[in-house]
Design an enzyme around this catalytic site. Structure first.
Site, PDB file in Angstrom:
ATOM      1  N   SER A 141       0.866  -1.191   0.000  1.00 37.73           N
ATOM      2  CA  SER A 141       0.000   0.000   0.000  1.00 37.73           C
ATOM      3  C   SER A 141       0.898   1.235   0.000  1.00 37.73           C
ATOM      4  O   SER A 141       2.039   1.176   0.477  1.00 37.73           O
ATOM      5  CB  SER A 141      -0.864  -0.004   1.267  1.00 37.73           C
ATOM      6  OG  SER A 141      -1.438   1.261   1.486  1.00 37.73           O
ATOM      7  N   TYR A 154      -0.919  -0.603  10.616  1.00 33.79           N
ATOM      8  CA  TYR A 154      -1.124  -0.989   9.206  1.00 33.79           C
ATOM      9  C   TYR A 154       0.047  -0.472   8.367  1.00 33.79           C
ATOM     10  O   TYR A 154       0.630  -1.215   7.571  1.00 33.79           O
ATOM     11  CB  TYR A 154      -2.450  -0.403   8.724  1.00 33.79           C
ATOM     12  CG  TYR A 154      -2.767  -0.626   7.259  1.00 33.79           C
ATOM     13  CD1 TYR A 154      -3.267  -1.845   6.816  1.00 33.79           C
ATOM     14  CD2 TYR A 154      -2.586   0.386   6.326  1.00 33.79           C
ATOM     15  CE1 TYR A 154      -3.580  -2.042   5.478  1.00 33.79           C
ATOM     16  CE2 TYR A 154      -2.890   0.206   4.986  1.00 33.79           C
ATOM     17  CZ  TYR A 154      -3.386  -1.017   4.567  1.00 33.79           C
ATOM     18  OH  TYR A 154      -3.693  -1.216   3.233  1.00 33.79           O
TER      19      TYR A 154
END
Ligand SMILES: NC(=O)c1ccc[n+]([C@@H]2O[C@H](COP(=O)([O-])OP(=O)(O)OC[C@H]3O[C@@H](n4cnc5c(N)ncnc54)[C@H](OP(=O)(O)O)[C@@H]3O)[C@@H](O)[C@H]2O)c1
Length: 267
Positions: A141, A154
């Site tokens: 990501s 995350y």
């Protein structure tokens, strides 16, 4: 890699981005082993693939059970092997102030997003090397390129996934194994960002899940690589971030990323 007739494990195929990746691969003649916890979601993906003439088997499994992954890989190889492609797509996030997170939530995020791709790959690689064929694709990501406030664990997991892929790509360069990493920004139409029902910052925009699926196919055809999927050009900004973290923080604030993340904190 000629894709027709190959077999791929695709994790996180019960909802969100995973089904798009699995369907894109199946349309190229790749046999899919779809893996997630929710059997209903997996069966929906499988049905859609089969209705389009593809091949898909489903396995309901909790990837955060790291100690079980060795026997999972052994069983998958026996039942569906050889496995040519592993797409580490399953992932979770949790918007929260870091000091409000429990130890279990942190463990869950790191296990699902980072430890399970490492362990699945560790178990598959000797078998792939033996077959002289294998491509591991990690779905990271942009949050792994620049830290996201209120989603720090995350971010840490995705930065770990990126750097591990970077090292592995170099390590296996002269082998028959390819290692790729895809870095999407915010996604439209499906997935964890879309489900959060907030609008993406105008300056960043969103990309479609189909675009990420196309990037996966591109990586498989090209061999080891890193692909960023974002609506606008982001590499110059990331490069700037390497020169000045302070400037990069200011730009991130200007784009409205921390403000958006604050909105996503669950009460
Ligand atoms: N959506 C975005 O904007 C975006 C942007 C950048 C990167 N990404 C990355 O893209 C990947 C897919 O995300 P998404 O947006 O599709 O998320 P999603 O809609 O929440 O789907 C996540 C998938 O991962 C599976 N999963 C989660 N925990 C699992 C576990 N313990 N064991 C097995 N499977 C598990 C889920 O299935 P079950 O719950 O059924 O297990 C589901 O199929 C993630 O790695 C994410 O970080 C997404």
């Amino acid at each position: 890699m000629n894709l027709a007739g190959k077999t791929a494990i695709v994790t996180g195929t019960s909802r969100g981005l995973g089904p798009y990746i699995a369907k894109a691969l199946a349309s190229k003649g790749v046999k899919i082993v779809a893996l997630a916890r929710d059997l209903k979601g997996l069966e929906k993906t499988s049905l859609e693939i089969k209705q389009s003439g593809g091949n898909c088997n489903v396995i309901s499994f909790d990837l955060s059970q790291i100690d079980e992954l060795d026997s999972l890989v052994k069983n998958i190889w026996e039942d569906y092997g050889p496995i040519d492609i592993l797409i580490n797509n399953a992932g979770i996030e949790n918007y929260q102030h870091f000091d409000h997170l429990s130890k279990d939530i942190i463990t869950d995020i790191i296990s699902t997003n980072l430890r399970s791709p490492l362990e699945l790959s560790r178990c598959l690689l000797p078998r792939m090397i033996n077959e002289k064929s294998g491509h591991i694709i990690n779905i990271a990501s942009l949050a792994g390129k620049k830290g996201v406030a209120y989603n720090s664990v995350y971010s840490a997991s995705k930065a770990g996934l990126l750097m591990w892929s970077d090292a592995l790509r170099q390590e296996y360069k002269d082998s028959p194994i390819d290692i790729s990493v895809i870095c999407p920004g915010f996604l439209s139409d499906a997935g964890m960002f879309y489900d959060g029902k907030v609008e993406a910052p105008k300056l960043l925009g969103t990309s479609s899940p189909q675009k990420v699926a196309k990037a996966v196919i591109k990586a498989l055809k090209k061999g080891s690589c890193e692909i960023i999927v974002n609506s606008g050009p982001i590499r110059p900004l990331l490069a700037l971030g390497q020169l000045s973290w302070n400037l990069a923080d200011k730009i991130t604030r200007l784009f409205g990323v921390p403000a958006l993340s604050r909105k996503r904190i669950s009460s």
